[in-house]
Design an enzyme around this catalytic site. Structure first.
Site, PDB file in Angstrom:
ATOM      1  CE1 TYR A 123      -3.336  -2.748   0.026  1.00 11.43           C
ATOM      2  CE2 TYR A 123      -2.942  -3.021   2.367  1.00 11.43           C
ATOM      3  CZ  TYR A 123      -3.559  -3.493   1.357  1.00 11.43           C
ATOM      4  OH  TYR A 123      -4.133  -4.799   1.188  1.00 11.43           O
ATOM      5  CG  ASP A 239      -0.777 -13.549  -0.486  1.00 11.85           C
ATOM      6  OD1 ASP A 239      -0.221 -14.646  -0.982  1.00 11.85           O
ATOM      7  OD2 ASP A 239       0.083 -12.508  -0.460  1.00 11.85           O
TER       8      ASP A 239
END
Lengths: 377, 102
Positions: A123, A239
């Protein structure tokens, strides 16, 4: 009762429950009570990726061309994702490691949490690339009321479990007066209940809350915008699909009584509460969708469609942990999302056409004559 | 019963031997599937929408109800499979089966 980093007792860890048995001593995997957790570790390791592998150079231009209400959707979504992974990068370790009793599960928890830290770093990679001052975005995560409301609901169960385990590890069981908190009763049943609810709440976080944000990220990419971001989110989604399988296994093993008979009773007793955790989270996510699209929608996605997707995905996830579906929505209102979520074609760089089952050293050394059958000279 | 038409693009069936086919019943409809491929791709080819994500057996999105019959998995999937369910992405159909979507 205090935690020991190397328990000196002699015991057979395959006879221990997943949680609240002996503290783990030897990190050994030659004998396992629940081999599924080592399989999850291996899969997670085979997924390894780094944010810097994804080129985001066109995203900056794309972002500048977005309309103001689209920038609001994109940035708010990113802030929410950052919040969720901030929590997930630490909380499984802090909450579950002091109480886990199986080496394979302990290592799964560490592997799981570690992969969340990759998400957090990605991010920063995305935000650095699209704005000149990342602080404006990061600082808003603790200021913005819509985000902090979400922070409360994703951390409340973790925090309660951590608090109870802290008391248990220093004082044992009993009723204690804690300054600023009043009386807290710690019993093994109360601890196990707090644990079960926490795992349910984490399952909701990874199986529902994340998917709302994925839908938005892929919504941009469907319009060929912010495609670098979507590539990263694809890797994150792969994930998360594995992580939610981890918590589904924990919940189902607990409810089945195969792991700890007392946990099965607690799971049965908590069923309504767990249902409510799913339903409340779905309602909160619908509110979040309304906030995202408050100034305008984007092509292919609005608050109503996203709300229907929340209901749909909540039903799927409830059934995966043995609960009845709650919402009437039967069909996926955004079927295109599955093409983004499928892991087969996750590809970082063209030269690395990576398949998710790729494992280093997986080459098969056994060879016999039949291997040359399709060989022509 | 309404048969679901299906255009097979599979070329793995040997022309000299008959491929083993099994009947998959879904409510009022049915289709014939082979043992050459997992159930999910064969349902999709027949135009039946099934939720999916990973297509590798670890996300459990394609879990559907198995009411009757037998399926096998070439390797054990990572996802939890509830009793009376199958994982469509990796299940190989081994007998006539009855299934239900959610």
């Amino acid at each position: 009762m205090s935690y020991s980093t190397f328990n000196r007792k002699h015991f057979d860890s395959t006879k221990e429950p997943m949680f609240f048995g002996e503290n783990v001593n030897v990190a050994r995997y030659d004998q396992q009570k629940h081999p599924i957790f080592e399989k999850l570790i291996e899969k997670q390791l085979s997924f390894f990726w780094r944010p810097e592998e994804v080129d985001l150079s066109t995203d900056r231009k794309d972002f500048q061309r977005l309309e103001a209400h689209e920038q609001h959707i994109f940035l708010s979504n990113l802030k929410y994702q950052t919040l969720l992974d901030s929590v997930q990068g630490r909380s499984p370790n802090v909450a579950f490691l002091p109480i886990v009793s199986l080496p394979e599960l302990e290592t799964w928890i560490e592997t799981w949490s570690f992969s969340e830290t990759i998400h957090s770093r990605s991010y920063t990679h995305i935000i650095r690339n699209i704005v000149n001052d990342p602080s404006k975005i990061f600082d808003d995560i603790v200021n913005n009321e819509e985000i902090t409301k979400r922070a409360d609901s994703v951390s409340i169960y973790y925090d309660r479990l951590i608090e109870m385990v802290n008391i248990y590890n220093t004082m044992g069981t009993g009723t204690f007066t804690i300054p600023g908190k009043g009386e807290i009763t710690v019993s093994m049943a109360a601890l196990k209940k707090a644990l079960y609810l926490t795992i349910a709440s984490v399952n909701v976080l990874e199986a529902i809350r994340f998917y709302v944000s994925f839908a938005c990220s892929f919504g941009f990419a469907e319009r060929t915008l912010m495609e670098g971001n979507a590539k990263i989110i694809k890797l994150i989604a792969r994930d998360e699909a594995l992580h939610l399988t981890g918590t589904q296994h924990m919940l189902n093993l607990m409810a089945s009584g195969k792991d700890d008979p007392e946990m099965a009773l607690i799971a049965a007793e908590c069923q309504d509460e767990v249902r409510n955790i799913f339903i409340e989270a779905a309602e909160q996510e619908k509110e979040w969708a309304a906030y995202l699209f408050k100034d305008g929608s984007m092509i292919g996605l609005n608050a109503q469609i996203l709300g229907q997707y929340v209901e749909y995905i909540t039903n799927v996830r409830m059934q995966a942990v043995g609960l009845e579906a709650h919402f009437a929505t039967k069909n996926n209102p955004i079927p295109w999302i599955n093409a983004w979520l499928v892991s087969d074609n996750v590809q970082v760089a063209p030269q690395e056409a990576e398949i998710s089952s790729y494992l280093v050293g997986q080459t098969d050394n056994s060879l016999d004559d039949s291997d040359f059958d399709d060989f022509d000279l | 019963m309404i048969p679901i038409s299906m255009t097979s693009t599979s070329n793995s069936a040997d022309k000299d031997t008959n491929p083993v086919l099994h009947k998959v019943t879904l409510g009022e409809r049915f289709l014939m599937v082979s043992e050459d491929e997992p159930l999910l791709v064969q349902l999709e080819r027949a135009g039946i929408t099934v939720e999916y994500q990973c297509r590798e057996g670890y996300c459990s999105s394609c879990s559907i109800k198995l009411l009757k019959g037998t399926v096998v998995y070439l390797s054990e999937p990572l996802a939890w499979i509830h009793d009376g369910h199958l994982l469509a992405c990796c299940a190989i159909v081994k007998s006539d089966i009855d299934i239900a979507l959610y």
